[in-house]
Design an enzyme around this catalytic site. Structure first.
Site, PDB file in Angstrom:
ATOM      1  N   HIS A  38      -0.111 -51.818  28.335  1.00 34.94           N
ATOM      2  CA  HIS A  38      -1.191 -51.192  27.575  1.00 34.94           C
ATOM      3  C   HIS A  38      -2.109 -52.299  27.053  1.00 34.94           C
ATOM      4  CE1 HIS A  38       0.010 -46.824  26.805  1.00 34.94           C
ATOM      5  NE2 HIS A  38       0.805 -47.263  27.764  1.00 34.94           N
ATOM      6  N   CYS A  97      -2.392 -44.550  22.236  1.00 37.61           N
ATOM      7  CA  CYS A  97      -1.126 -44.853  21.595  1.00 37.61           C
ATOM      8  C   CYS A  97      -1.171 -44.302  20.183  1.00 37.61           C
ATOM      9  CB  CYS A  97      -0.947 -46.373  21.575  1.00 37.61           C
ATOM     10  SG  CYS A  97       0.332 -46.935  20.471  1.00 37.61           S
TER      11      CYS A  97
END
Lengths: 324, 324
Positions: free
Chosen positions: A211, A242
């Protein structure tokens, strides 16, 4: 280290599962199918199509069967799906998934928070899936969340990561994905972990799932490449997000990853222009901007035209030179 | 390659010059001074304070003298300023700048577009600055724009880059900055160029100036570190932008860079918490969001609290295990 050299790198897109599952508005099944069908023609190695979970848990992917049955399979592309349990595996097999992707977290707290059970319980459930699916010949991949750290517990020791990986290798999974679920991995850690993993399990297919939460996504890819990793998850447009980092970006962006790898001399097999065109459909489809950069800025090779007033500026500069 | 190992890396912030100069609203002189004074206490190696250019050309930095005279100098920090010509150098020297940063583009088209003159004309003007300033003992750095490509011309050959660098080294500059002005550099190119530069001019201070326009900013830093580069420009909050890529991000973000380097085991000398606090002042100061990620997501070590409902989930999981 010598970058590039036409080395093959496999790119696996997770946007329609990992990205779409958190979209607040339901995306029409036909739109999902249309996007996947175009993605299939870009040359991606793998597409994570959907998740065979309870429609109550993830309403955004309640159309898993319809999507799987609606898409056109392009030979060479692996169509993988996420399955949480044997019921999910049954549904996925009926839909002829090429691969089942099973998931647990390496952090007890994160597993409890996310999956509502202890790691050992998750492991038992996933072991059941493996035992159930193994005889069918379907490929099996396990994605290990929080492999580079947990947003609540912090450090996840490498021994912990490799201990769980070992148990799954013993059960006969074909591949393991180390997931940096909340963007905590840094290049030195990635290099170290990937080197150790490749040494220990040279024949297990290793995927890295990064990520870009703290801007290190593509830097971590460079570190992983140097450790011999050749397979990456990424998400069209950088979708994903997230819950622990509101406002931060999500998964690394497939267009940005492919663009960097192509420039750096790697062979991704991906039609970058078609991929970028796919990503540029997202803002209209989702009703919001996406974090990917190449979709906005264009490729390095997309040159800008010379301003109309430049010849005049140049003529003046030439005149000054002549006078001097 | 072995990352980190407590190797010293020098971080140079350019936000108050490179970032502020394109802000549409004038930022009050006192606000600029306040921000620079805090930045000075973070341990940054260098701060690019302002530009001694014509106030008509860059009204955002019309207060160059007032800023330079208003800031508190912290020993150890190099206060550098951009100067376009001898007039600018005079103004900068009166303000006791530690370093003069002179700039030209390596692309003829970009130099004409940006500076309204041919490269040879820019070179003559900068050579004059060097001859004028050399005797004063002030440090001299030249920033070479478009060193990794031009948004209009495309490829800029390494021979071209090194040809101009050579001429500046001959004139006795102390440092050279290779600028990826519009975010076109990729890791393989960076590695190759930096290795060659370090080999050719081992005693010239080399700075790399990356933009994150296409998401490759920190990946390029990793590539440069591997080639032995230890000095990077970056911009607080990732301010900077690029007129050729509307919507794309600007310079690499100082907080994101420092955070990655610290995690990866490099010694940046920077107080990361204080730096992040500086960056978090920007949105209110500028009236808009900034692209930096760590300011939003927090450091990897900023852990999140365990949800209040977790003990109940855990108790239920334990009960299930007991029953099994």
């Amino acid at each position: 280290m010598q970058h590039g050299n036409n080395q093959r790198v496999y790119i696996q897109d997770v946007a329609v599962r990992d990205g779409f599952q958190i979209e607040p508005e339901f995306i029409a099944t036909s739109e999902k199918i249309g996007l996947i069908d175009t993605l299939s023609r870009t040359g991606l190695a793998k597409i994570e199509v959907t998740s065979f979970t309870s429609p109550k848990a993830i309403p955004a992917l309640a159309d898993a069967e319809a999507v799987m049955q609606g898409i056109e399979r392009v030979p060479g592309v692996i169509y993988t799906v996420l399955v949480p349990n044997v019921r999910g595996a049954e549904r996925a097999l009926i839909c002829r998934a090429d691969e089942l992707n099973i998931v647990m977290s390496l952090s007890e707290t994160h597993n409890l928070t996310n999956l509502r059970m202890k790691r050992e319980q998750s492991f038992s459930q996933l072991a059941e899936v493996i035992r159930f699916a193994r005889p069918t010949g379907v490929a099996l991949n396990v994605s290990l969340s929080c492999a580079f750290g947990c947003p609540m517990e912090g450090v996840v020791e490498q021994d912990e990561v490799f201990g769980w990986a070992h148990r799954f290798v013993d059960l006969g999974v074909d591949g393991i994905t180390l997931c940096d679920t909340t963007g905590m991995a840094h290049p030195t850690q990635v290099q170290f972990m990937c080197n150790a993993f490749k040494q220990r399990w040279p024949s297990t297919e290793l995927t890295l799932h990064f990520h870009n939460t703290r801007g290190m996504g593509l830097a971590n890819v460079i570190a992983a490449l140097e450790a011999g990793v050749d397979r990456f998850d990424a998400s069209l447009g950088g979708l994903g997000g997230c819950p622990y980092a509101p406002g931060a970006t999500g998964n690394i962006c497939t267009e940005d990853l492919t663009h960097m790898l192509a420039l750096s001399g790697y062979d991704t097999n991906v039609d970058l222009d078609l991929l970028i065109a796919c990503g540029r459909r997202l803002p209209a489809m989702l009703g919001h901007d996406v974090p990917g950069q190449v979709g906005k800025a264009g490729k390095v090779s997309d040159l800008h035209s010379i301003p109309q007033w430049l010849p005049e500026i140049k003529a003046r500069a030439d005149a000054k030179v002549a006078l001097a």
